[in-house]
Design a protein around this motif. Structure first.
Motif, mmCIF file in Angstrom:
data_model
loop_
_atom_site.group_PDB
_atom_site.id
_atom_site.type_symbol
_atom_site.label_atom_id
_atom_site.label_comp_id
_atom_site.label_asym_id
_atom_site.label_seq_id
_atom_site.Cartn_x
_atom_site.Cartn_y
_atom_site.Cartn_z
ATOM 1 N N LYS A 38 0.815 -1.216 0.000
ATOM 2 C CA LYS A 38 0.000 0.000 0.000
ATOM 3 C C LYS A 38 0.850 1.267 0.000
ATOM 4 C CE LYS A 38 -3.935 -2.161 2.148
ATOM 5 N NZ LYS A 38 -4.929 -2.139 3.200
ATOM 6 N N LEU A 39 2.120 1.136 0.316
ATOM 7 C CA LEU A 39 3.018 2.287 0.324
ATOM 8 C C LEU A 39 3.630 2.555 -1.051
ATOM 9 C CD1 LEU A 39 4.947 1.458 3.625
ATOM 10 C CD2 LEU A 39 2.921 2.908 3.349
ATOM 11 N N GLY A 56 9.541 3.255 -9.839
ATOM 12 C CA GLY A 56 8.911 2.742 -8.625
ATOM 13 C C GLY A 56 9.165 3.665 -7.452
ATOM 14 N N SER A 57 8.155 3.807 -6.614
ATOM 15 C CA SER A 57 8.316 4.646 -5.428
ATOM 16 C C SER A 57 7.586 4.023 -4.248
ATOM 17 C CB SER A 57 7.766 6.047 -5.684
ATOM 18 O OG SER A 57 6.355 6.017 -5.767
ATOM 19 N N GLN A 58 7.980 4.456 -3.074
ATOM 20 C CA GLN A 58 7.278 4.085 -1.841
ATOM 21 C C GLN A 58 7.144 5.335 -0.995
ATOM 22 O OE1 GLN A 58 8.989 0.894 0.411
ATOM 23 N NE2 GLN A 58 8.536 -0.623 -1.149
ATOM 24 N N THR A 59 6.081 5.371 -0.233
ATOM 25 C CA THR A 59 5.839 6.502 0.647
ATOM 26 C C THR A 59 5.671 5.994 2.064
ATOM 27 O OG1 THR A 59 4.761 7.668 -1.135
ATOM 28 C CG2 THR A 59 4.337 8.470 1.076
ATOM 29 N N VAL A 60 6.453 6.553 2.961
ATOM 30 C CA VAL A 60 6.367 6.209 4.376
ATOM 31 C C VAL A 60 6.115 7.509 5.128
ATOM 32 C CG1 VAL A 60 7.582 5.252 6.360
ATOM 33 C CG2 VAL A 60 7.929 4.262 4.083
ATOM 34 N N MET A 67 12.508 4.997 -5.881
ATOM 35 C CA MET A 67 13.533 3.993 -5.626
ATOM 36 C C MET A 67 14.195 3.484 -6.901
ATOM 37 S SD MET A 67 11.456 1.741 -2.860
ATOM 38 C CE MET A 67 10.427 1.141 -4.171
ATOM 39 N N ASN A 68 13.404 3.212 -7.913
ATOM 40 C CA ASN A 68 13.913 2.561 -9.115
ATOM 41 C C ASN A 68 13.381 3.284 -10.345
ATOM 42 O OD1 ASN A 68 13.646 0.702 -6.877
ATOM 43 N ND2 ASN A 68 14.273 -0.909 -8.261
#
Length: 124
Positions: A38-39, A56-60, A67-68
């Motif tokens: 979900k992030l 690609g990304s993530q959210t915290v 990231m990529n």
């Protein structure tokens, strides 16, 4: 060229691009796991049914991390990476995040095997 959210149909091609572009690539299982995360927000550039690139990304908490990012050799120098990043930013700006980062890897050891722009060992 369409920029769309990554789905199950794109995972294998994204994992293959990882292998071609990075010395320490994500596995197909790792890429697939991002679909359930979900992030995560992963986008792909698709042309004529072929994945030409991805980001690609993530959210915290309130921080988004790109990231990529990779574009297939056959599709480079056409602004695809820019399109991917711009669409990622557009989609992230619709959310309430305070920060966005990208950690750039200065040492892309996979570049040693490349000969782009007529120069050996270059990753232009």
């Amino acid at each position: 060229m369409m920029i769309v959210r990554m789905n199950e149909d794109h995972v294998k091609a994204v994992a293959e691009l990882e292998k071609l572009c990075f010395s320490d690539p994500w596995s197909e299982n790792s890429v697939a796991s991002e679909l359930k995360n979900k992030l995560a927000l992963w986008l792909v550039a698709v042309e004529d049914g072929v994945v030409a690139g991805y980001v690609g990304s993530q959210t915290v908490l309130q921080e988004a991390d790109m990231m990529n990012i990779a574009v297939a050799d056959t599709h480079r120098r056409r602004g695809i990476a820019r399109m991917l990043v711009e669409e990622l930013i557009r989609q992230l700006f619709t959310r309430k995040y305070l920060w966005a980062t990208h950690v750039w890897n200065m040492f892309d050891f996979g570049a040693d095997a490349r000969a782009e722009g007529g120069e050996n060992g270059q990753n232009h």
